[in-house]
Write an enzyme that holds these catalytic residues in place. Structure first.
Site, PDB file in Angstrom:
ATOM      1  N   GLY A   1     -16.035  18.599 -16.403  1.00 26.52           N
ATOM      2  CA  GLY A   1     -17.421  18.728 -16.830  1.00 26.52           C
ATOM      3  C   GLY A   1     -17.749  17.750 -17.950  1.00 26.52           C
ATOM      4  O   GLY A   1     -17.229  16.631 -18.008  1.00 26.52           O
ATOM      5  N   SER A   2     -18.585  18.188 -18.868  1.00 26.68           N
ATOM      6  CA  SER A   2     -19.077  17.284 -19.911  1.00 26.68           C
ATOM      7  C   SER A   2     -18.036  16.904 -20.947  1.00 26.68           C
ATOM      8  O   SER A   2     -18.292  16.023 -21.776  1.00 26.68           O
ATOM      9  CB  SER A   2     -20.295  17.904 -20.600  1.00 26.68           C
ATOM     10  OG  SER A   2     -21.394  17.946 -19.716  1.00 26.68           O
TER      11      SER A   2
END
Length: 382
Positions: A59-60
């Site tokens: 993810g981020s």
């Protein structure tokens, strides 16, 4: 859930926690078929060491990799801006930012601190998948470290050549955009995410080892120091600036601050119809369809000693489910550090926060409090 804590300077691993677990003592006298079947069929996979064998989209938390690759390649300056309207069109598809109506004008620092997806889509279009993948490998992803523990997996850093060889299909521009926000084919273990964090914090190619067997001094990363400094400044603001996505999980103890990055990894496809009607909240979804919650961080900010990665499977948002666990782990690690003067009662306060957090519905699967309480007792008296 899984948590890894390691020395950001020499790579020694202080803790590997994988939850839910099982009692190994039960096997010494034999277990029933029913219990064995329950372990095998449990969707939370208690028999898997998630720290080394669990594979998750980062993810981020992957956005620092993309930003560093862009700086290294010279395709962007830190002050150059893009406009985030909430979505970007590529061909016949729209790629969305997590913030529905957009962030407006965004430069690199704000892009990391507020985790703007559109900013990283734009960087990815300039960079290409190969240069992103090269930086990911430089920071420790897509490889194993020959740990003396069974089950270590190498994860996956995808490239166009990999897709052509494995799937017999060409790489698409949309896959580059997905890669830029830590989704798509990209997979990493919590150990790899901790190594990535340690390398960003130390500026060296630190490798993990068990305590008592540290490797030789790690060589410096082949990255400009000023680029690393910008990434660290952004990670500091993620946690310690009011606009940061993890500001609510900051360490308030003076001199003990952590820096880091939140991540929320999507595990299901969100249709256009659902986006228009309103994306369903994690708590309204079956457990298996909820987002993974991630956080990577290091502490203390002025002179990093500890690097940590936390993954809460299907735990929801990284800021709400994973960052508070990392905060308490890194606070607790500093509280018992023999090089520091531990403040009376601080470790007890951390334990209480972990227990309180574990009682929350979105974190009920993590059970990290059990791990921290067990480890704390090993270090009595504080």
């Amino acid at each position: 859930a899984a948590a890894v804590v390691m020395d950001a300077v020499n790579g020694e691993i202080f803790a590997l926690a994988s939850m839910p677990a099982f009692d190994p003592n039960a096997f010494s006298v034999g277990i029933s078929r029913e219990y064995w079947r329950s372990l095998l069929s449990d969707p939370r996979t208690p028999l898997v060491n998630k720290c080394l064998s669990g594979l998750y989209p980062p993810g981020s938390t992957f956005k620092m990799v993309v930003a560093l690759a862009a700086l290294d390649a010279g395709v962007v300056s830190p002050d150059e801006t893009v406009y985030c309207s909430g979505r970007l069109r590529l061909g016949n598809h729209f790629f969305h930012c997590w913030k529905k109506h957009g962030h407006g004008t965004v430069a690199m620092m704000r892009g990391i601190v507020e985790s703007c997806d559109i900013y990283f889509y734009q960087l990815a279009l300039r960079l290409g998948a190969e240069r992103i993948a090269a930086m990911a490998r430089l920071l420790g992803l897509g490889q194993s470290f020959n740990m003396p523990i069974a089950g270590e997996r190498a994860g996956l850093v995808p490239t166009p050549a990999w897709k052509r060889a494995v799937h017999g299909k060409p790489w698409t521009g949309g896959e580059t955009l997905n890669l830029s926000i830590g989704q798509g084919y990209l997979l990493a273990t919590p150990l790899q995410l901790a190594v990535m964090t340690a390398r960003l914090a130390s500026g060296t190619a630190v490798t993990p080892s068990l305590v008592g067997s540290p490797p030789d001094a790690a060589p410096p990363l082949a990255v400009a120091p000023e680029h690393l400094a910008l990434i660290r400044a952004a990670m500091n603001d993620v946690v310690n600036a009011p606009r940061g996505t993890a500001h609510g999980a900051r360490i308030r103890e003076p001199g003990w601050a952590m820096a880091g990055k939140t991540g929320t990894a999507q595990v299901r496809r969100i249709s256009l119809a659902e986006r228009e009607a309103g994306v369903r909240k994690n708590e309204d979804l079956p457990w298996i369809e909820r987002d993974h919650a991630l956080f990577v961080g290091y502490a203390p900010v002025p002179a990093p000693r500890y690097a940590a990665a936390v993954v809460v499977e299907h735990g929801g948002g990284g800021a709400s489910a994973a960052a508070p666990l990392a905060r308490d782990i890194l606070t607790w690690a500093q509280a018992i550090d023999p090089a520091r003067v531990a403040k009376p009662g601080l470790a007890d306060a951390v334990d209480k926060r972990v227990q309180d957090f574990g009682a929350r519905p979105e974190a009920s699967e993590a059970r990290m409090g059990e791990y921290l309480m067990r480890e704390r007792r090993r270090h009595e008296p504080l």
